[in-house]
Design an enzyme around this catalytic site. Structure first.
Site, PDB file in Angstrom:
ATOM      1  N   GLY A 459      42.958  42.677  57.513  1.00 56.03           N
ATOM      2  CA  GLY A 459      44.223  43.198  56.997  1.00 56.03           C
ATOM      3  C   GLY A 459      44.103  44.271  55.945  1.00 56.03           C
ATOM      4  O   GLY A 459      45.086  44.628  55.305  1.00 56.03           O
ATOM      5  N   VAL A 460      42.896  44.843  55.764  1.00 55.45           N
ATOM      6  CA  VAL A 460      42.765  45.883  54.730  1.00 55.45           C
ATOM      7  C   VAL A 460      42.990  47.281  55.301  1.00 55.45           C
ATOM      8  O   VAL A 460      42.895  48.275  54.587  1.00 55.45           O
ATOM      9  CB  VAL A 460      41.393  45.837  54.010  1.00 55.45           C
ATOM     10  CG1 VAL A 460      41.273  44.608  53.154  1.00 55.45           C
ATOM     11  CG2 VAL A 460      40.252  45.929  55.007  1.00 55.45           C
ATOM     12  N   SER A 837      24.233  33.876  44.837  1.00 56.32           N
ATOM     13  CA  SER A 837      24.826  34.482  43.654  1.00 56.32           C
ATOM     14  C   SER A 837      25.442  33.483  42.677  1.00 56.32           C
ATOM     15  O   SER A 837      25.916  33.867  41.617  1.00 56.32           O
ATOM     16  CB  SER A 837      25.870  35.525  44.061  1.00 56.32           C
ATOM     17  OG  SER A 837      26.998  34.882  44.572  1.00 56.32           O
ATOM     18  N   LYS A 880      34.941  40.515  43.934  1.00 55.16           N
ATOM     19  CA  LYS A 880      34.828  39.496  42.895  1.00 55.16           C
ATOM     20  C   LYS A 880      35.675  39.875  41.684  1.00 55.16           C
ATOM     21  O   LYS A 880      36.268  39.007  41.039  1.00 55.16           O
ATOM     22  CB  LYS A 880      33.359  39.306  42.509  1.00 55.16           C
ATOM     23  CG  LYS A 880      32.581  38.584  43.616  1.00 55.16           C
ATOM     24  CD  LYS A 880      31.109  38.457  43.309  1.00 55.16           C
ATOM     25  CE  LYS A 880      30.436  37.589  44.373  1.00 55.16           C
ATOM     26  NZ  LYS A 880      29.001  37.481  44.192  1.00 55.16           N
TER      27      LYS A 880
HETATM   28  P1  ADP Z   1      42.398  45.289  59.726  1.00 58.51           P
HETATM   29  O1  ADP Z   1      42.063  46.101  60.933  1.00 58.51           O
HETATM   30  O2  ADP Z   1      41.563  45.648  58.549  1.00 58.51           O
HETATM   31  O3  ADP Z   1      42.415  43.825  59.961  1.00 58.51           O
HETATM   32  P2  ADP Z   1      44.961  46.562  59.978  1.00 58.51           P
HETATM   33  O4  ADP Z   1      44.480  47.946  60.130  1.00 58.51           O
HETATM   34  O5  ADP Z   1      45.446  45.878  61.183  1.00 58.51           O
HETATM   35  O6  ADP Z   1      43.871  45.666  59.282  1.00 58.51           O
HETATM   36  O7  ADP Z   1      46.082  46.545  58.842  1.00 58.51           O
HETATM   37  C1  ADP Z   1      47.104  45.601  58.754  1.00 58.51           C
HETATM   38  C2  ADP Z   1      48.378  46.249  58.321  1.00 58.51           C
HETATM   39  O8  ADP Z   1      48.295  46.645  56.971  1.00 58.51           O
HETATM   40  C3  ADP Z   1      48.695  47.501  59.100  1.00 58.51           C
HETATM   41  O9  ADP Z   1      50.050  47.534  59.380  1.00 58.51           O
HETATM   42  C4  ADP Z   1      48.307  48.611  58.163  1.00 58.51           C
HETATM   43  O10 ADP Z   1      49.055  49.770  58.392  1.00 58.51           O
HETATM   44  C5  ADP Z   1      48.639  47.999  56.814  1.00 58.51           C
HETATM   45  N1  ADP Z   1      47.811  48.584  55.759  1.00 58.51           N
HETATM   46  C6  ADP Z   1      46.551  48.226  55.437  1.00 58.51           C
HETATM   47  N2  ADP Z   1      46.087  48.964  54.423  1.00 58.51           N
HETATM   48  C7  ADP Z   1      47.071  49.821  54.102  1.00 58.51           C
HETATM   49  C8  ADP Z   1      47.205  50.856  53.124  1.00 58.51           C
HETATM   50  N3  ADP Z   1      46.220  51.167  52.273  1.00 58.51           N
HETATM   51  N4  ADP Z   1      48.341  51.531  53.090  1.00 58.51           N
HETATM   52  C9  ADP Z   1      49.349  51.243  53.931  1.00 58.51           C
HETATM   53  N5  ADP Z   1      49.306  50.290  54.859  1.00 58.51           N
HETATM   54  C10 ADP Z   1      48.182  49.576  54.951  1.00 58.51           C
END
Ligand code: ADP
EC number: 3.4.21.53
Length: 933
Positions: A459-460, A837, A880
């Site tokens: 979710g990043v 760690s 961390k």
């Molecule tokens: P991952 O692939 O890392 O699991 P995703 O790319 O599916 O995560 O991201 C999940 C949701 O969070 C998406 O809708 C994405 O657009 C949103 N999101 C994540 N980081 C950001 C950011 N820095 N700015 C805006 N939206 C973000």
């Protein structure tokens, strides 16, 4: 169906053409042979009236068609019940087919047949419910079969031969030849037996001998078998298990849907000829009913599937899966039929021809050569369904690929920056790396040959960054999730002989994007599986490695294709889990997660705006306060990524939508004008509606249409109240907070110290707890719990030793360690933990217990410790730090070697933290225990 077609074509075109077709159809060479051999047996049985047909073709055609389906209904003296003796009248007009044989008895029953003669089938497995003529030349085998019918046990096992007979027309038609090969002379008995068994598929069919006429034996498939062991070699006799289909729920909607789909597909297939419709009738009369499993068998049996595809259906005991396999086969057949019906084969070939001709100069030479070869084959096979189908399908794939079609790559760095900023908040270092990458691409004129790996917790934004890179470069985007993937075939395609064979994902991708240079996102590359079918990691290496991928070989296409123009971006949660050779070729970019402040921005500027738009809600209709958003982030969505935050925001806005509609409903009742009546809904009606419906109503009630209605009624708009969401009513929208405080002690007690951990989900704080179990001279020892991995257990022991030494140096008279049995625990025992760690945290926890002194308030630490007390660097400094902030930690101890990692963090992340970098445990001791509260 192939067999029936065979017959029809033969009948239609006359003898010569049919023979040609038969020769081209390897799987029916057997029948051709059978036809030649059994020429005068049954020539006029079914086609006596059709004098136009030369005897040879009639003979060849008849057994195929009749034996599959028609014989029971057309032969005099036949009773369809297998429980009775049946025999055929000897007719003076030559209708003496099967005259010498069939005594078919219920004695013994099918269940009694646990030892059977095994007959190897060269062309196709025998699907239960179908008839199959075979030719047995081996006198021993023939005698044994005759004996078994005389003994009123007319059953044999029919097993498909694994190896090549199907293409060898000279030998495969006769079981005899196969049996000879089967003997495997000159080898030790045990080895020979094993070899014999290896050459046939272990799952086959219990077949009833319907008749024996000379060397011709007609079998009827009854049920599925599996070989248990070999009993004797000559004739090959085996003990068998009878296989039962797995139980299934007839009322299950999914299986029902597959059943209905197979029926509807079959209907299409059967439409072509009334003869096939009769076959359905005959089959059902014979088999009893058209239950799900029988339908699956029937569909597979009449489709033009090859022997491996049919064997796939035979071995499948899961009825739903069997239906699905059959569906694939019947679908293909229906497609081909349909095109053939409207469009004859030649126009299909014409389509392929056009594709080849219009792109000739772009198609690589070696591919063009294969295309031309296959195309000539296709033209010759026009009337031959089964091979036409395969060849057409192959050429369809080969010619549809975007040979020489590229999207123009855009290396405009400013534009790329704009796009990256548009899609994502923050991530400045990640964006910078991507821009550098694009800049290098611009200078080199190409971005290929590089593999970017975005790593970080879920979710990043890894996937969405991948998508943005594609957008920035103007490349097409394709996502290939490889988490849990174990089958190499998914990547490299399946050899055409397999059931439902398809090219691999790379070829599918090129077809779907239509360009040779897309950006392929290989998602979750750290979660590849491994199994007996091969190593997907090495297959992916072939795909991505710039050294190898210019000549990538897909098993289905069987020609090399060039993947070197593709830009690969991978994502992973834990880079350590990426297979070494793959990791070596990657450029890893870390996305470690967001702190509260960043999440607030992402929520405000991206997630809320997007959700509002998606729900059709106008910003002025809702007020989601900062306090509510903060509470949402801190109490509901503490994980490193923002996917859950996005879900929660969506949840809030769905509820808001409902609220707005309800408000609207009340106002409409009040006004009760003609215009608004149609939009009026009671609360209970609204509750029962789908969100999409609500949105529609909302749209019509709020947008421009509201204004016009307002003009008319003058009442409606005023009644909308802005929905206010604050910390106080947040729980009404998202329920109670899900997160417990990570910090469970205001002041950690003696023996408890907070450590900082890193997981694939991001950073987290964790307590290390130590207590003593018993005291007594020489009782010193350590007991460890908390699902710790080997490394962590070792570091607990190291910590115990180091703590003991430090204590000895500082307070030699303190015999605590020598005389106390200690217990170290890391809470959340259900979660496995590992890594070195926590070493310094463990030492501190032991010392705290030994000195009966608790550690400094709001302190957390992380660092690996050597036996001599040196502090080694750790990973996940950013994660961390984020975790420590979340738990209101004020003082953090990091290894000296991680100083740079921390200094590189964004200012807002470092703000207000008192961070100490240490290289010796001694310094930690001072920080932890020398304090004034
Ligand atoms: P991952 O692939 O890392 O699991 P995703 O790319 O599916 O995560 O991201 C999940 C949701 O969070 C998406 O809708 C994405 O657009 C949103 N999101 C994540 N980081 C950001 C950011 N820095 N700015 C805006 N939206 C973000």
């Amino acid at each position: 169906m192939t067999s029936i077609l065979l017959f029809l074509e033969g009948f239609k075109n006359g003898f010569d053409t049919s023979l040609v077709h038969l020769r081209r159809l390897p799987s029916y060479d057997g029948l051709l042979h059978l036809r030649r051999q059994s020429l005068n047996l049954n020539s006029r049985v079914f086609y006596g009236a059709r004098h136009v047909t030369p005897p040879a073709i009639r003979v060849g055609s008849i057994p195929v068609q009749s034996l599959l389906f028609r014989a029971p209904t057309q032969l005099t003296g036949w009773t369809r019940s297998w429980g009775h003796r049946v025999s055929f009248s000897h007719r003076s007009d030559g209708l003496d087919l099967l005259s010498s044989s069939p005594i078919v008895s219920t004695n013994p029953t099918l269940d009694d047949c646990l030892t059977v003669i095994a007959l190897p089938l060269p062309h196709k497995p025998l699907i239960p419910g179908f008839y199959m003529p075979i030719y047995v030349k081996d006198p021993k085998v023939l005698a044994a079969l005759q004996e078994s019918t005389r003994q009123q046990s007319p059953y044999v096992g029919a097993f498909l031969l694994k190896d090549g007979a199907s293409t060898d027309s000279s030998s495969c038609s006769e079981t005899n030849n196969v049996v000879h090969k089967f003997k495997g002379k000159g080898k030790p008995k045990k080895k020979r037996r094993k070899e014999l068994l290896n050459r046939i598929y272990q799952v086959g069919t219990l077949a009833q001998i319907s008749s024996i006429q000379g060397e011709q034996v007609i079998l009827v498939g009854r049920r599925r078998l599996r070989i248990k062991e070999m009993v004797s070699e000559d004739p090959l006799t085996v003990n068998v298990y009878h296989l039962k289909d797995k139980p299934y729920d007839k009322d299950n909607a999914v299986i029902k849907a597959s059943y209905v789909e197979v029926i509807s597909m079959l209907r299409d297939v059967l439409k072509i000829n009334s003869l096939w419709r009769d076959q359905v009738q005959t089959y059902t009369q014979d088999i009893g009913d058209f239950s799900y499993q029988h339908l699956a068998d029937f569909g597979a049996g009449i489709s033009g599937a090859n022997k491996h595809q049919n064997q796939g259906v035979l071995i499948e005991l899961d009825v739903h899966k069997r239906l699905e396999l059959t569906l694939e086969l019947v679908k293909k057949q229906a497609e081909i039929n349909k095109i053939k019906e409207t469009d004859d084969g030649s126009s299909l070939s014409a389509k392929i021809r056009v594709r080849i001709d219009t792109n000739k100069e772009n198609i690589p030479k070696h591919v063009l050569k294969v295309m031309e070869e296959e195309f000539s084959k296709l033209e010759m096979l026009e009337d031959n369904y089964s091979d036409f189908d395969l060849t057409y399908n192959y050429l369809d794939w080969l010619t549809v690929l975007p040979w020489g079609n590229f999207s123009y790559e855009n290396f405009d760095v400013l534009r790329a920056k704009k796009i990256l900023d548009e899609d994502h908040y923050g991530l400045s270092d990640v964006k910078e790396r991507i821009l550098e990458f694009i800049a290098v691409g611009r200078l080199r004129g190409t971005s290929q040959g590089k593999i970017i790996c975005l790593s970080g917790p879920p979710g990043v934004g890894k996937t969405s960054i991948g998508r943005s890179i594609a957008r920035a470069l103007d490349r097409k985007f394709f996502r290939f999730a490889v988490g849990g993937l174990s089958d190499v075939g998914e990547i490299k395609g399946h050899c055409q002989t397999y059931v439902g064979a398809m090219p691999g994902k790379m070829v599918q991708c090129l077809k779907s994007v239509g360009t040779e240079n897309p950006l392929i996102l290989i998602d979750e590359i750290d979660k590849l599986d491994r199994c007996h079918t091969g190593d997907p990691a090495s297959a992916l290496l072939e795909v991505m490695d710039p050294e190898q991928n210019a000549n990538f070989l897909d098993h289905f296409l069987n020609v090399t294709i060039d993947l070197s123009k593709v830009l690969f971006v991978c994502t992973a949660n834990v880079i350590e889990m990426i297979p070494g050779p793959l990791l070596d070729r990657m450029e890893v970019i870390d996305l470690s997660g967001y702190v509260t402040d960043e999440k607030m921005h992402i929520a405000r500027d991206y997630l809320v705006k997007k959700t509002c738009r998606d729900c059709g809600i106008k910003p002025e209709q809702v007020d989601l306060s900062d306090a509510a958003l903060l509470s949402l982030i801190e109490n509901y969505c503490r994980e490193a990524g923002v996917r859950n935050l996005q879900k929660q925001i969506e949840k809030i806005y769905r509820k808001v939508a409902l609220e707005l509609v309800r408000q609207g409903a009340v106002s409409f009742y009040v006004t009760d004008t003609k215009d608004t009546k149609s939009l009026a809904k009671t609360d209970s009606e609204v509750k029962g509606m789908k969100v999409a419906d609500i949105m529609k109503i909302l749209e019509s009630a709020t947008g421009d249409s509201t204004e016009s209605k307002t003009k008319q009624s003058g009442v409606v708009a005023k009644t909308f109240k802005k929905v206010m969401i604050d910390e106080s009513n947040l729980a009404d929208y998202v329920g109670k907070p899900v997160f417990q405080e990570e910090k469970i002690y205001e002041q950690t007690p003696v023996g408890v110290v907070m450590g900082l951990a890193w997981t694939s989900m991001g950073g987290s704080t964790l307590y290390i707890e130590t207590t003593f179990v018993e005291e007594g001279e020489g009782k010193g020892g350590l007991h460890i719990t908390g699902q710790l991995g080997d490394v962590m257990k070792e570091s607990a022991e190291i910590a115990h030793t180091v703590a003991r030494r430090i204590m000895f140096e500082k307070e030699p008279e303190n015999l605590f360690f020598a005389n106390s049995k200690l217990h170290l625990h890391v809470p959340e025992g259900a979660t496995p933990k590992d890594g070195p760690s926590a070493g310094c945290t463990m030492i501190t926890s032991f010392l705290s217990l030994a000195m009966k002194k608790f550690v400094r308030k709001d302190l957390a630490m992380t660092g690996e410790v050597t036996l001599t007390g040196r502090i080694l660097p750790i990973g996940g400094v950013k994660e961390k730090t984020i975790a420590a902030r979340r738990s209101q930690i004020k003082t953090i101890i990091f290894p000296e070697a991680n100083r740079r990692d921390f200094e590189e963090l964004a200012e807002n992340m470092k703000e207000g933290l008192d961070v100490h970098f240490v290289d010796e445990y001694e310094k930690i001791f001072d920080l932890a225990f020398n304090y004034d509260h």
